[in-house]
Write an enzyme that holds these catalytic residues in place. Sequence first.
Site, PDB file in Angstrom:
ATOM      1  CE  LYS A  56      23.275  16.398  61.735  1.00 63.18           C
ATOM      2  NZ  LYS A  56      23.459  17.806  61.314  1.00 63.18           N
ATOM      3  CB  ALA A  78      19.436  21.955  63.630  1.00 65.89           C
ATOM      4  CG  ASP A  79      21.052  17.998  58.266  1.00 67.91           C
ATOM      5  OD1 ASP A  79      22.235  17.728  58.551  1.00 67.91           O
ATOM      6  OD2 ASP A  79      20.631  18.048  57.097  1.00 67.91           O
ATOM      7  CB  THR A  80      21.474  23.599  57.418  1.00 71.92           C
ATOM      8  OG1 THR A  80      21.039  24.127  58.674  1.00 71.92           O
ATOM      9  CG2 THR A  80      21.238  24.646  56.332  1.00 71.92           C
ATOM     10  CB  ALA A 115      14.901  19.265  59.550  1.00 72.27           C
TER      11      ALA A 115
END
Length: 207
Positions: A56, A78-80, A115
Amino acid sequence: MSGRPKLVLASGSPRRLSLLNQAGIDPDALRPADVDETPTRGELPRACANRLARAKADAVLKAVQLDDDLRGSFILAADTVVAVGRRILPKADLADEASQCLRLLSGRNHRVYTAICLVTPKENFRQRLIETRVRFKRLADEDIQAYIGSGEWRGKAGGYAVQGIGGSFVVKLVGSYTNVVGLPLYESVSLLGGEGFPIRSGWLNAG
């Protein structure tokens, strides 16, 4: 605000924007990244979150490099990922997906990984991974059916929103609450501040 470095949030998530606003930080632009978030075959949850946050950030950096107003900005991506053991749960778009997630989470522990990836104005990448452990109560069929009816689960990792009705399912949470919402605030603000972004510049009139 002239002279202040700009900040681009690489997300269209209202929750991530709200969390940054809570910390007194107002991004100059929102640039959701068009990235395929499907885990690769056999990919572990931590690796998946790290890979997607970086992807991203990369995608938005390429777009920002072509934008005269935003070139040289900080970029926060961010990635969840919600996982039970090694199994990554989907971001539920269908009621059946959300129902399967909730049945899997019922009465069990799971982990939420986010992250975060920060791109500095000099195009250096800084990345961190935050983990929170969550335990759900045992959900009755009526709980699941009513929650599906609420529509709150739509597009949420693991099929629930901890900041909404889904928070009433949580028996125990160990770690960062804002991580489960979608952006670990302490770590994000610390990362920004550590790289020279003026994190307190918006505090004066925050009240």
